[in-house]
Design a protein around this motif. Structure first.
Motif, PDB file in Angstrom:
ATOM      1  N   ARG A  34      -9.897  47.927 -53.503  1.00 31.56           N
ATOM      2  CA  ARG A  34      -8.992  46.574 -53.578  1.00 31.56           C
ATOM      3  C   ARG A  34      -9.533  45.873 -54.964  1.00 31.56           C
ATOM      4  NH1 ARG A  34      -9.839  44.610 -48.710  1.00 31.56           N
ATOM      5  NH2 ARG A  34      -7.780  45.275 -48.052  1.00 31.56           N
ATOM      6  N   CYS A  35      -8.984  45.568 -55.714  1.00 32.73           N
ATOM      7  CA  CYS A  35      -9.234  44.857 -56.889  1.00 32.73           C
ATOM      8  C   CYS A  35      -9.267  43.356 -56.637  1.00 32.73           C
ATOM      9  CB  CYS A  35      -8.115  45.209 -58.186  1.00 32.73           C
ATOM     10  SG  CYS A  35      -8.206  46.701 -58.408  1.00 32.73           S
ATOM     11  N   SER A  36     -10.192  42.589 -57.541  1.00 37.77           N
ATOM     12  CA  SER A  36     -10.196  40.991 -57.225  1.00 37.77           C
ATOM     13  C   SER A  36      -8.702  40.326 -57.409  1.00 37.77           C
ATOM     14  CB  SER A  36     -11.270  40.354 -58.353  1.00 37.77           C
ATOM     15  OG  SER A  36     -10.471  40.844 -59.797  1.00 37.77           O
ATOM     16  N   ASP A  37      -7.724  40.830 -58.162  1.00 36.96           N
ATOM     17  CA  ASP A  37      -6.677  40.260 -58.112  1.00 36.96           C
ATOM     18  C   ASP A  37      -5.734  40.406 -56.566  1.00 36.96           C
ATOM     19  OD1 ASP A  37      -5.699  42.847 -58.567  1.00 36.96           O
ATOM     20  OD2 ASP A  37      -4.615  42.315 -60.676  1.00 36.96           O
ATOM     21  N   GLY A  38      -6.150  41.372 -55.852  1.00 38.87           N
ATOM     22  CA  GLY A  38      -5.674  41.721 -54.545  1.00 38.87           C
ATOM     23  C   GLY A  38      -4.830  43.062 -54.658  1.00 38.87           C
ATOM     24  N   SER A  39      -4.734  43.610 -55.999  1.00 31.55           N
ATOM     25  CA  SER A  39      -4.025  45.059 -56.182  1.00 31.55           C
ATOM     26  C   SER A  39      -5.016  46.010 -55.631  1.00 31.55           C
ATOM     27  CB  SER A  39      -3.685  45.012 -57.608  1.00 31.55           C
ATOM     28  OG  SER A  39      -4.627  45.014 -58.281  1.00 31.55           O
ATOM     29  N   TYR A  40      -4.225  47.267 -55.609  1.00 30.75           N
ATOM     30  CA  TYR A  40      -4.923  48.367 -55.237  1.00 30.75           C
ATOM     31  C   TYR A  40      -5.005  49.396 -56.275  1.00 30.75           C
ATOM     32  CZ  TYR A  40      -4.714  46.520 -50.619  1.00 30.75           C
ATOM     33  OH  TYR A  40      -4.909  45.822 -49.461  1.00 30.75           O
ATOM     34  N   TRP A  73       2.734  54.852 -53.109  1.00 34.33           N
ATOM     35  CA  TRP A  73       3.111  54.245 -51.810  1.00 34.33           C
ATOM     36  C   TRP A  73       3.222  52.668 -51.996  1.00 34.33           C
ATOM     37  CZ3 TRP A  73      -0.961  56.058 -47.683  1.00 34.33           C
ATOM     38  CH2 TRP A  73      -0.383  57.635 -47.298  1.00 34.33           C
ATOM     39  N   SER A  74       4.097  52.064 -51.262  1.00 29.92           N
ATOM     40  CA  SER A  74       4.167  50.563 -51.254  1.00 29.92           C
ATOM     41  C   SER A  74       2.721  49.975 -50.820  1.00 29.92           C
ATOM     42  CB  SER A  74       5.363  50.381 -50.233  1.00 29.92           C
ATOM     43  OG  SER A  74       4.706  50.175 -48.996  1.00 29.92           O
ATOM     44  N   ARG A  75       2.675  48.752 -51.080  1.00 30.41           N
ATOM     45  CA  ARG A  75       1.506  47.948 -50.556  1.00 30.41           C
ATOM     46  C   ARG A  75       1.610  47.920 -49.067  1.00 30.41           C
ATOM     47  NH1 ARG A  75      -1.616  44.418 -52.779  1.00 30.41           N
ATOM     48  NH2 ARG A  75      -2.556  42.905 -51.427  1.00 30.41           N
ATOM     49  N   ARG A  76       2.527  47.805 -48.296  1.00 31.28           N
ATOM     50  CA  ARG A  76       2.308  47.893 -47.016  1.00 31.28           C
ATOM     51  C   ARG A  76       1.637  49.284 -46.443  1.00 31.28           C
ATOM     52  NH1 ARG A  76       7.547  48.217 -42.733  1.00 31.28           N
ATOM     53  NH2 ARG A  76       6.396  48.540 -40.756  1.00 31.28           N
ATOM     54  N   LYS A  77       2.322  50.313 -47.132  1.00 33.19           N
ATOM     55  CA  LYS A  77       1.777  51.782 -46.663  1.00 33.19           C
ATOM     56  C   LYS A  77       0.240  51.949 -47.001  1.00 33.19           C
ATOM     57  CE  LYS A  77       4.121  55.664 -46.906  1.00 33.19           C
ATOM     58  NZ  LYS A  77       4.725  56.948 -47.706  1.00 33.19           N
ATOM     59  N   LYS A  78      -0.209  51.254 -48.263  1.00 36.80           N
ATOM     60  CA  LYS A  78      -1.550  51.363 -48.331  1.00 36.80           C
ATOM     61  C   LYS A  78      -2.242  50.729 -47.370  1.00 36.80           C
ATOM     62  CE  LYS A  78      -0.843  52.030 -53.421  1.00 36.80           C
ATOM     63  NZ  LYS A  78      -0.614  51.529 -54.560  1.00 36.80           N
ATOM     64  N   GLU A  79      -1.913  49.224 -46.997  1.00 42.22           N
ATOM     65  CA  GLU A  79      -2.700  48.489 -46.007  1.00 42.22           C
ATOM     66  C   GLU A  79      -2.582  49.183 -44.672  1.00 42.22           C
ATOM     67  OE1 GLU A  79      -1.156  44.502 -46.523  1.00 42.22           O
ATOM     68  OE2 GLU A  79      -2.101  44.444 -48.464  1.00 42.22           O
ATOM     69  N   ALA A  98       1.126  54.299 -36.800  1.00 43.92           N
ATOM     70  CA  ALA A  98       2.286  53.897 -36.560  1.00 43.92           C
ATOM     71  C   ALA A  98       3.020  52.974 -37.667  1.00 43.92           C
ATOM     72  CB  ALA A  98       2.498  53.275 -35.084  1.00 43.92           C
ATOM     73  N   ASP A  99       2.312  51.970 -38.106  1.00 43.55           N
ATOM     74  CA  ASP A  99       2.826  51.321 -39.195  1.00 43.55           C
ATOM     75  C   ASP A  99       3.063  51.979 -40.380  1.00 43.55           C
ATOM     76  OD1 ASP A  99       3.948  48.779 -39.991  1.00 43.55           O
ATOM     77  OD2 ASP A  99       1.953  48.501 -41.232  1.00 43.55           O
TER      78      ASP A  99
END
Length: 117
Positions: A9-15, A69-75, A83-84
């Motif tokens: 996780r980067c400081s700007d919130g990206s992955y 992957w999307s952000r949602r999948k990574k999270e 399940a998510d």
């Protein structure tokens, strides 16, 4: 030898997804800015997920898959919410079709209870 796929996780919130044969050394390189590119301007970084593999090609395949992957999948992966993660993998068009048809359960062999006779 052990190989690793990892997610930062980067400081700007990206992955950022990567792979390596020495996770500690590679994290140090990312943190110090030694690795030029995406993470260099987005420090500090936090390791949020990693998976070991016996083979380099497996770690590389995991990295490439996660990068798409999307952000949602990574999270969901980070949270261990399988399940998510599965739900996030359903393309939006398929999700809409399932909702219109009344089929909201995504498990194999599910039926639409309204049409069971």
């Amino acid at each position: 030898m052990t190989f690793w796929a990892y997610l930062l996780r980067c400081s700007d919130g990206s992955y950022y997804a990567g792979h390596t044969d020495d996770l500690e050394r590679r994290l140090g390189q990312h943190q110090s800015g030694e690795v030029q590119g995406y993470t260099c301007q987005r420090r500090p970084l936090a390791l949020v997920w990693s998976q070991d593999s016996a083979r380099c090609d497996e770690a590389l395949a995991a990295e490439r898959q996660i990068k798409g992957w999307s952000r949602r999948k990574k999270e969901a992966l980070i949270a261990g919410d399988w399940a998510d993660l599965h739900d996030a993998a359903i393309p939006p068009g398929e999700r809409a079709l399932r909702l219109r048809s009344g089929r909201t359960d995504v498990g194999a062999g599910c039926t639409n209870l309204e049409n069971d006779g």
